[in-house]
Design a protein around this motif. Structure first.
Motif, PDB file in Angstrom:
ATOM      1  N   VAL A 178      31.491  19.385  49.528  1.00  0.00           N
ATOM      2  CA  VAL A 178      31.741  19.873  48.301  1.00  0.00           C
ATOM      3  C   VAL A 178      32.272  18.761  47.188  1.00  0.00           C
ATOM      4  O   VAL A 178      33.458  18.141  47.554  1.00  0.00           O
ATOM      5  CB  VAL A 178      32.703  21.260  48.035  1.00  0.00           C
ATOM      6  CG1 VAL A 178      32.860  21.644  46.402  1.00  0.00           C
ATOM      7  CG2 VAL A 178      32.089  22.123  49.072  1.00  0.00           C
ATOM      8  N   PRO A 179      31.760  18.363  45.956  1.00  0.00           N
ATOM      9  CA  PRO A 179      32.320  17.366  45.208  1.00  0.00           C
ATOM     10  C   PRO A 179      33.666  17.748  44.791  1.00  0.00           C
ATOM     11  O   PRO A 179      33.939  18.820  44.374  1.00  0.00           O
ATOM     12  CB  PRO A 179      31.130  17.226  44.360  1.00  0.00           C
ATOM     13  CG  PRO A 179      30.113  17.784  44.779  1.00  0.00           C
ATOM     14  CD  PRO A 179      30.318  19.079  45.719  1.00  0.00           C
ATOM     15  N   SER A 180      34.605  16.697  44.579  1.00  0.00           N
ATOM     16  CA  SER A 180      35.756  16.811  44.176  1.00  0.00           C
ATOM     17  C   SER A 180      35.981  17.191  43.015  1.00  0.00           C
ATOM     18  O   SER A 180      37.012  17.890  42.247  1.00  0.00           O
ATOM     19  CB  SER A 180      36.604  15.427  44.343  1.00  0.00           C
ATOM     20  OG  SER A 180      36.076  14.516  43.911  1.00  0.00           O
ATOM     21  N   GLY A 208      38.225  23.355  38.212  1.00  0.00           N
ATOM     22  CA  GLY A 208      38.857  24.461  38.323  1.00  0.00           C
ATOM     23  C   GLY A 208      40.242  24.208  37.977  1.00  0.00           C
ATOM     24  O   GLY A 208      40.869  25.205  37.279  1.00  0.00           O
ATOM     25  N   PHE A 209      41.172  23.274  38.519  1.00  0.00           N
ATOM     26  CA  PHE A 209      42.427  22.964  38.186  1.00  0.00           C
ATOM     27  C   PHE A 209      42.882  22.689  36.535  1.00  0.00           C
ATOM     28  O   PHE A 209      43.524  22.873  36.207  1.00  0.00           O
ATOM     29  CB  PHE A 209      42.691  21.535  39.158  1.00  0.00           C
ATOM     30  CG  PHE A 209      43.020  22.027  40.449  1.00  0.00           C
ATOM     31  CD1 PHE A 209      43.374  23.176  40.988  1.00  0.00           C
ATOM     32  CD2 PHE A 209      42.463  21.182  41.487  1.00  0.00           C
ATOM     33  CE1 PHE A 209      43.664  23.587  42.388  1.00  0.00           C
ATOM     34  CE2 PHE A 209      42.848  21.327  42.672  1.00  0.00           C
ATOM     35  CZ  PHE A 209      43.448  22.557  43.127  1.00  0.00           C
ATOM     36  N   GLY A 210      41.324  22.175  35.963  1.00  0.00           N
ATOM     37  CA  GLY A 210      41.660  21.732  34.750  1.00  0.00           C
ATOM     38  C   GLY A 210      41.912  22.811  33.881  1.00  0.00           C
ATOM     39  O   GLY A 210      42.118  22.918  32.692  1.00  0.00           O
ATOM     40  N   LYS A 256      45.203  27.027  43.254  1.00  0.00           N
ATOM     41  CA  LYS A 256      44.749  26.453  44.457  1.00  0.00           C
ATOM     42  C   LYS A 256      43.743  27.455  45.122  1.00  0.00           C
ATOM     43  O   LYS A 256      42.573  27.139  45.507  1.00  0.00           O
ATOM     44  CB  LYS A 256      45.567  25.761  45.508  1.00  0.00           C
ATOM     45  CG  LYS A 256      44.839  24.863  46.364  1.00  0.00           C
ATOM     46  CD  LYS A 256      45.908  24.403  47.409  1.00  0.00           C
ATOM     47  CE  LYS A 256      45.424  23.088  48.315  1.00  0.00           C
ATOM     48  NZ  LYS A 256      44.895  22.109  47.622  1.00  0.00           N
ATOM     49  N   TRP A 257      44.221  28.540  45.486  1.00  0.00           N
ATOM     50  CA  TRP A 257      43.548  29.575  46.136  1.00  0.00           C
ATOM     51  C   TRP A 257      42.343  30.115  45.346  1.00  0.00           C
ATOM     52  O   TRP A 257      41.341  30.233  45.808  1.00  0.00           O
ATOM     53  CB  TRP A 257      44.478  30.832  46.394  1.00  0.00           C
ATOM     54  CG  TRP A 257      43.751  31.910  46.611  1.00  0.00           C
ATOM     55  CD1 TRP A 257      43.558  33.290  46.340  1.00  0.00           C
ATOM     56  CD2 TRP A 257      42.680  32.228  48.025  1.00  0.00           C
ATOM     57  NE1 TRP A 257      42.921  34.179  46.984  1.00  0.00           N
ATOM     58  CE2 TRP A 257      42.201  33.597  48.001  1.00  0.00           C
ATOM     59  CE3 TRP A 257      42.360  31.264  48.748  1.00  0.00           C
ATOM     60  CZ2 TRP A 257      41.337  33.918  49.120  1.00  0.00           C
ATOM     61  CZ3 TRP A 257      41.488  31.746  49.867  1.00  0.00           C
ATOM     62  CH2 TRP A 257      40.942  33.100  50.009  1.00  0.00           C
ATOM     63  N   GLN A 258      42.498  30.194  44.012  1.00  0.00           N
ATOM     64  CA  GLN A 258      41.452  30.604  43.063  1.00  0.00           C
ATOM     65  C   GLN A 258      40.255  29.552  43.144  1.00  0.00           C
ATOM     66  O   GLN A 258      39.257  29.807  43.124  1.00  0.00           O
ATOM     67  CB  GLN A 258      41.957  30.807  41.632  1.00  0.00           C
ATOM     68  CG  GLN A 258      42.722  32.148  41.392  1.00  0.00           C
ATOM     69  CD  GLN A 258      43.397  32.265  40.021  1.00  0.00           C
ATOM     70  OE1 GLN A 258      43.446  31.148  39.348  1.00  0.00           O
ATOM     71  NE2 GLN A 258      43.774  33.473  39.554  1.00  0.00           N
ATOM     72  N   SER A 286      36.696  30.806  44.632  1.00  0.00           N
ATOM     73  CA  SER A 286      35.695  30.903  43.417  1.00  0.00           C
ATOM     74  C   SER A 286      34.653  29.597  43.413  1.00  0.00           C
ATOM     75  O   SER A 286      33.530  29.705  42.936  1.00  0.00           O
ATOM     76  CB  SER A 286      36.266  31.234  42.034  1.00  0.00           C
ATOM     77  OG  SER A 286      37.022  32.496  42.066  1.00  0.00           O
ATOM     78  N   HIS A 287      35.317  28.507  43.453  1.00  0.00           N
ATOM     79  CA  HIS A 287      34.541  27.409  43.334  1.00  0.00           C
ATOM     80  C   HIS A 287      34.107  26.930  44.593  1.00  0.00           C
ATOM     81  O   HIS A 287      32.669  26.451  45.039  1.00  0.00           O
ATOM     82  CB  HIS A 287      35.111  26.522  42.352  1.00  0.00           C
ATOM     83  CG  HIS A 287      35.838  26.776  41.366  1.00  0.00           C
ATOM     84  ND1 HIS A 287      36.801  27.926  40.935  1.00  0.00           N
ATOM     85  CD2 HIS A 287      35.360  26.503  39.974  1.00  0.00           C
ATOM     86  CE1 HIS A 287      36.448  28.271  39.614  1.00  0.00           C
ATOM     87  NE2 HIS A 287      35.869  27.018  38.970  1.00  0.00           N
ATOM     88  N   VAL A 288      34.951  26.472  45.686  1.00  0.00           N
ATOM     89  CA  VAL A 288      34.594  25.695  46.752  1.00  0.00           C
ATOM     90  C   VAL A 288      33.755  26.580  47.681  1.00  0.00           C
ATOM     91  O   VAL A 288      32.933  26.236  48.187  1.00  0.00           O
ATOM     92  CB  VAL A 288      35.944  25.441  47.642  1.00  0.00           C
ATOM     93  CG1 VAL A 288      35.314  24.572  48.662  1.00  0.00           C
ATOM     94  CG2 VAL A 288      36.719  24.295  46.454  1.00  0.00           C
TER      95      VAL A 288
END
Length: 210
Positions: free
Chosen positions: A187-189, A195-197, A202-204, A208-210
């Protein structure tokens, strides 16, 4: 211009050395031996399939329904079937999936997303990859010693579906962890950073993304 000519000439020299114009007798003999081994193995497979089909087609034509739904029988082979084996295999795979899937994915998520790059975590990762190459007979002996004997009161003994399922779950667990880890690593960083932006935890981000 001279540099380009020298580059082309050197490329041709390397290609000639790699491929060569002389016949590689040893290489051809080795290739022929490998091809012969492949044909022999394929021939044995065809013989096995032919023999199984020749003996099994008559049974399927005589009693197709009772053969697929009948149970095991050591006294009357003419009425025995594979229904019990099919149902047992299905229930066994259900137990394996229930045990191995959450443990494997959870371990992969922890190793890839939460665990720090420490010596202990690297030691765990190396051992997981080593366990993926352990022969299945070793896991069978482990399951016999632990699940079928030591924990017989919990699993139900040697003929228990739970003992067999736990043994197979341990067998596939290293492979599942490695596969899930490779998928997470692919998975691309930038997805995590996006998501963090937007303020996700971290769990979300993982859920939801990773």
């Amino acid at each position: 211009m001279e540099t380009r000519v020298e580059s082309v000439t050197s490329t041709e020299v390397v290609r000639q050395h790699l491929h060569g114009r002389r016949v590689d007798v040893r290489g051809l003999l080795f290739e022929g031996a490998l091809l012969m081994m492949l044909l022999i193995a394929f021939g044995f497979l065809l013989i096995l399939l032919y023999d199984s089909s020749r003996l099994g087609v008559s049974v399927l034509l005589e009693r197709p329904v009772s053969f697929l739904t009948g149970g095991l029988s050591t006294f009357t082979a003419t009425t025995a079937g594979v229904g019990q084996a099919i149902r047992g295999s299905f229930m066994l795979m259900v137990v394996v999936g229930i045990v191995a899937f959450p443990l494997g994915v959870g371990a992969a998520v922890y190793l890839e997303e939460y665990a720090r790059d420490t010596r202990f975590n690297r030691f765990i990762t190396v051992n997981i990859r080593n366990l993926a190459g352990v022969p299945s007979i070793v896991y069978g002996l482990l399951g016999l010693a632990i699940f079928a004997t030591l924990l017989a009161d919990v699993t139900g003994g040697r003929r228990s579906l739970l003992a067999a399922g736990l043994t197979l779950a341990i067998l596939v667990l290293p492979i599942m962890i490695i596969t899930a880890s490779e998928a997470l690593r692919a998975v691309p960083s930038t997805i995590r950073e996006a998501g963090f932006g937007v303020g996700a935890s971290k769990w979300q981000v993982i859920r939801s993304h990773v």
